[in-house]
Design a protein around this motif. Structure first.
Motif, PDB file in Angstrom:
ATOM      1  N   SER A 150      35.324  39.531  39.962  1.00 32.33           N
ATOM      2  CA  SER A 150      33.946  39.876  40.313  1.00 32.33           C
ATOM      3  C   SER A 150      33.159  40.454  39.142  1.00 32.33           C
ATOM      4  CB  SER A 150      33.934  40.891  41.465  1.00 32.33           C
ATOM      5  OG  SER A 150      34.488  42.124  41.037  1.00 32.33           O
ATOM      6  N   HIS A 184      34.883  37.223  45.084  1.00 31.63           N
ATOM      7  CA  HIS A 184      34.751  37.540  43.664  1.00 31.63           C
ATOM      8  C   HIS A 184      33.690  36.694  42.968  1.00 31.63           C
ATOM      9  CE1 HIS A 184      39.129  39.285  43.422  1.00 31.63           C
ATOM     10  NE2 HIS A 184      38.340  39.961  44.244  1.00 31.63           N
ATOM     11  N   ASP A 229      33.288  43.702  44.300  1.00 33.12           N
ATOM     12  CA  ASP A 229      34.623  43.333  44.789  1.00 33.12           C
ATOM     13  C   ASP A 229      35.018  44.108  46.042  1.00 33.12           C
ATOM     14  OD1 ASP A 229      37.176  42.380  45.144  1.00 33.12           O
ATOM     15  OD2 ASP A 229      38.036  43.378  43.400  1.00 33.12           O
TER      16      ASP A 229
END
Length: 285
Positions: A150, A184, A229
């Protein structure tokens, strides 16, 4: 056309009870694959392998037509680290994991590229390449997967270009692929909700879709480009059910295995799998 019966889907299961028990749990929730941690995700120790237990799982998988399973490295593994002790830990852990995975031949091993912790992306990438060149072998049957990240903090791997750089530097590149995490990539800024085709075209141009082997199927608690995330249950986040179904049915993705990493218990994952299968069976196929 794709039916829900062709779907390759599972979730993350606890390995505390053993391999055969994980296989049984997968069958109970109508999954045909699963993911598990190779060892304590926040620690370093791995349980001694029970080879009889491993064989029971292999038999169960064959009897029930289960798909390739995915082993996940511990979160404590940081292949990017510039600290010799931490990098050596990552090296020895991955080497040990891959040796153990050969008792489950032909499956997947997924890991996070790591955090460069201030030394810079390029230096971090070089560290990952060095590690992979020491642990990957021509004889291994396990496909090692870099996970898309992410971009939280100093994470490496939130951009397709970074993953490509790693893969280009690895000698045994035929043993290396990608696991795309939907939360992500969305949090990293790839618009899989409104432009899935465009994202896949970009992935194909930079890395190649032939290198995409698995998908972590998660919704996201945060907006696109948040770099947070934080996973959400299927259909209850900023990605949403419509986009999730588009991913599941996309002709370039639909044959891949999908692994749920949503914040759920076993019953919750069962409900998610039932929800997805029902949606596919109702006309989205």
């Amino acid at each position: 056309m794709r039916s829900e019966n062709q779907l390759k889907i599972g979730c993350h299961l606890s390995s505390a009870k053993g391999f055969y028990a994980m296989g049984q749990d997968a069958i109970k929730i109508n999954a045909n694959t699963f993911q598990f941690f190779t060892r304590n995700p926040r620690g370093s120790r791995a349980k001694e392998l029970d080879l009889e237990d491993v064989q029971q799982l292999l038999n169960l998988m064959t009897e029930n037509g289960m798909e390739r399973i995915l082993a996940h490295s511990p979160y404590t593994l940081n292949p990017c680290s510039s600290e010799p002790k931490k990098w050596s830990f990552a090296l020895e852990t991955m080497k040990d994991d891959l040796e153990r995975m050969e008792y489950l031949p032909g499956n997947f091993y997924n890991f996070h590229p790591g955090n460069h912790v201030g030394q810079g992306v390029e230096a971090g990438i070089k560290q990952v390449i060095s590690l992979l060149n020491l642990v990957l072998t021509t004889k291994q049957s396990t496909m090692v997967l870099l996970e898309t990240m992410s971009g939280k903090g100093t994470e490496v791997g939130s951009k397709f270009e970074e993953l490509y750089q790693i893969m280009e530097g690895v000698e045994q590149s035929d043993k290396l692929g990608i696991c795309l995490d939907t939360c992500h990539v969305f949090d990293a800024g790839y618009d899989i909700v409104n432009d899935l085709n465009g994202v896949l075209q970009e992935f194909d141009r930079i890395i190649g879709l032939d290198k995409l082997y698995a998908i972590h199927l998660n919704d996201s608690k945060n907006e696109i480009s948040s770099h947070k995330d934080r996973h959400e249950t299927i259909g209850n986040g900023k990605i949403g059910m419509e986009a999730i179904l588009n991913i599941l049915t996309h002709p370039k993705l639909s044959d891949l295995p999908f692994y749920l990493e949503t914040p759920n218990d076993l019953a919750g994952h069962k409900a998610e799998i039932e929800l997805i299968r029902a949606a596919l069976n109702s006309g989205r196929n």
